[in-house]
Design a protein around this motif. Structure first.
Motif, PDB file in Angstrom:
ATOM      1  N   GLU A 173      10.933   1.333   0.885  1.00 21.61           N
ATOM      2  CA  GLU A 173       9.704   1.694  -0.332  1.00 21.61           C
ATOM      3  C   GLU A 173       9.292   0.360  -0.721  1.00 21.61           C
ATOM      4  O   GLU A 173       7.858   0.591  -1.029  1.00 21.61           O
ATOM      5  N   HIS A 206       7.089  -0.759   2.138  1.00 21.56           N
ATOM      6  CA  HIS A 206       5.841   0.325   2.366  1.00 21.56           C
ATOM      7  C   HIS A 206       4.868   0.104   1.317  1.00 21.56           C
ATOM      8  O   HIS A 206       3.638   0.417   1.545  1.00 21.56           O
ATOM      9  N   ALA A 207       5.429  -0.090  -0.225  1.00 22.49           N
ATOM     10  CA  ALA A 207       4.359  -0.436  -1.108  1.00 22.49           C
ATOM     11  C   ALA A 207       3.488  -1.740  -0.872  1.00 22.49           C
ATOM     12  O   ALA A 207       2.334  -1.939  -1.269  1.00 22.49           O
ATOM     13  N   ALA A 208       4.209  -2.803  -0.248  1.00 23.45           N
ATOM     14  CA  ALA A 208       3.454  -3.993   0.051  1.00 23.45           C
ATOM     15  C   ALA A 208       2.443  -3.887   1.114  1.00 23.45           C
ATOM     16  O   ALA A 208       1.423  -4.508   0.987  1.00 23.45           O
ATOM     17  N   ILE A 209       2.702  -2.997   2.081  1.00 26.37           N
ATOM     18  CA  ILE A 209       1.897  -2.689   3.359  1.00 26.37           C
ATOM     19  C   ILE A 209       1.293  -1.234   3.046  1.00 26.37           C
ATOM     20  O   ILE A 209       1.610  -0.391   3.772  1.00 26.37           O
ATOM     21  N   LEU A 210       0.311  -1.040   2.200  1.00 22.06           N
ATOM     22  CA  LEU A 210      -0.430   0.221   2.266  1.00 22.06           C
ATOM     23  C   LEU A 210      -1.133   0.734   3.160  1.00 22.06           C
ATOM     24  O   LEU A 210      -1.616  -0.013   3.894  1.00 22.06           O
ATOM     25  N   HIS A 211      -1.056   2.003   3.598  1.00 24.87           N
ATOM     26  CA  HIS A 211      -1.956   2.709   4.356  1.00 24.87           C
ATOM     27  C   HIS A 211      -1.595   2.260   5.852  1.00 24.87           C
ATOM     28  O   HIS A 211      -2.851   1.955   6.524  1.00 24.87           O
ATOM     29  N   GLY A 245       5.138  -5.901  -2.883  1.00 23.84           N
ATOM     30  CA  GLY A 245       5.792  -4.605  -2.728  1.00 23.84           C
ATOM     31  C   GLY A 245       6.787  -4.156  -4.278  1.00 23.84           C
ATOM     32  O   GLY A 245       6.129  -3.037  -4.736  1.00 23.84           O
ATOM     33  N   ARG A 287      -0.055   2.951   9.480  1.00 21.13           N
ATOM     34  CA  ARG A 287       0.618   3.912  10.241  1.00 21.13           C
ATOM     35  C   ARG A 287       1.872   3.178  10.841  1.00 21.13           C
ATOM     36  O   ARG A 287       1.889   2.238  11.294  1.00 21.13           O
ATOM     37  N   ARG A 317       3.204   1.628 -10.263  1.00 22.04           N
ATOM     38  CA  ARG A 317       3.365   2.982 -10.200  1.00 22.04           C
ATOM     39  C   ARG A 317       4.217   3.765 -11.365  1.00 22.04           C
ATOM     40  O   ARG A 317       4.023   5.087 -11.385  1.00 22.04           O
ATOM     41  N   ARG A 326       3.627  -3.585  -6.936  1.00 25.19           N
ATOM     42  CA  ARG A 326       3.113  -2.341  -6.777  1.00 25.19           C
ATOM     43  C   ARG A 326       3.991  -1.106  -7.217  1.00 25.19           C
ATOM     44  O   ARG A 326       3.662  -0.194  -7.861  1.00 25.19           O
ATOM     45  N   LEU A 327       5.056  -1.116  -6.934  1.00 28.23           N
ATOM     46  CA  LEU A 327       5.868  -0.223  -7.371  1.00 28.23           C
ATOM     47  C   LEU A 327       6.123  -0.053  -8.802  1.00 28.23           C
ATOM     48  O   LEU A 327       6.099   0.810  -9.353  1.00 28.23           O
TER      49      LEU A 327
END
Length: 157
Positions: free
Chosen positions: A51, A54-59, A149, A61, A156, A152-153
């Motif tokens: 997580e 993924h938060a560090a590298i948004l959007h 990351g 695929r 949120r 960003r977490l």
């Protein structure tokens, strides 16, 4: 796809060199597609929760994740299922402190290392394969990715 020769590439030979008995590492790769290697010999690692990454590298695929991680970190990354990422970093970085849930691991710790050509699940695989013996991730870039990351977490919450 795996062939018997896959475990005898220069990269596999280099990785197996971390094991006290390199032939055991090759045997494990052939039998189970995974061997357990001690850290602090050829490399250390940072255990990063998925997580955070993924938060560090948004959007991004999943198909583009490997390419982006390689560009950002400059070296190999093991992914263990969907929970953890393990970028390989130079030995001696395990004494560093990491914010949040990421943790440097070095001498005295072990890492499950997939066969060199295992680049997809199930099980542990190379999110970013080892491109050349000794090529590792830049620790400063790993720190920056984790900091982004984590921030960003926190934002949120």
């Amino acid at each position: 796809m795996h062939t018997r020769s896959d475990s005898r590439t220069p990269v596999a030979e280099w990785l197996a060199g971390a094991h006290a008995d390199p032939p055991t590492a090759h045997h494990d790769w052939q039998a189970r597609n995974l061997t357990v290697l001690p850290l602090g010999v050829l490399f250390d690692t940072v255990r990063i929760p998925a997580e955070v990454l993924h938060a560090a590298i948004l959007h991004v695929r999943p198909a583009g994740m490997s390419r982006l991680l390689e560009q950002l970190l400059g070296g190999p990354v093991v992914q263990d299922a969907d929970r953890w990422f393990y970028p390989l970093v130079p030995v001696g970085r395990a004494d560093r402190r990491q914010p949040g849930a990421a943790r440097y691991l070095g001498r005295g710790a072990w890492l499950g290392v997939p066969q060199v050509d295992r680049i997809a699940p199930p099980g542990a695989y190379w999110a970013v394969p080892v491109r050349a013996p000794g090529r590792l991730c830049d620790p400063a870039r790993v720190d920056e990715l984790v900091a982004v990351g984590t921030a960003r977490l926190a934002g949120r919450s």
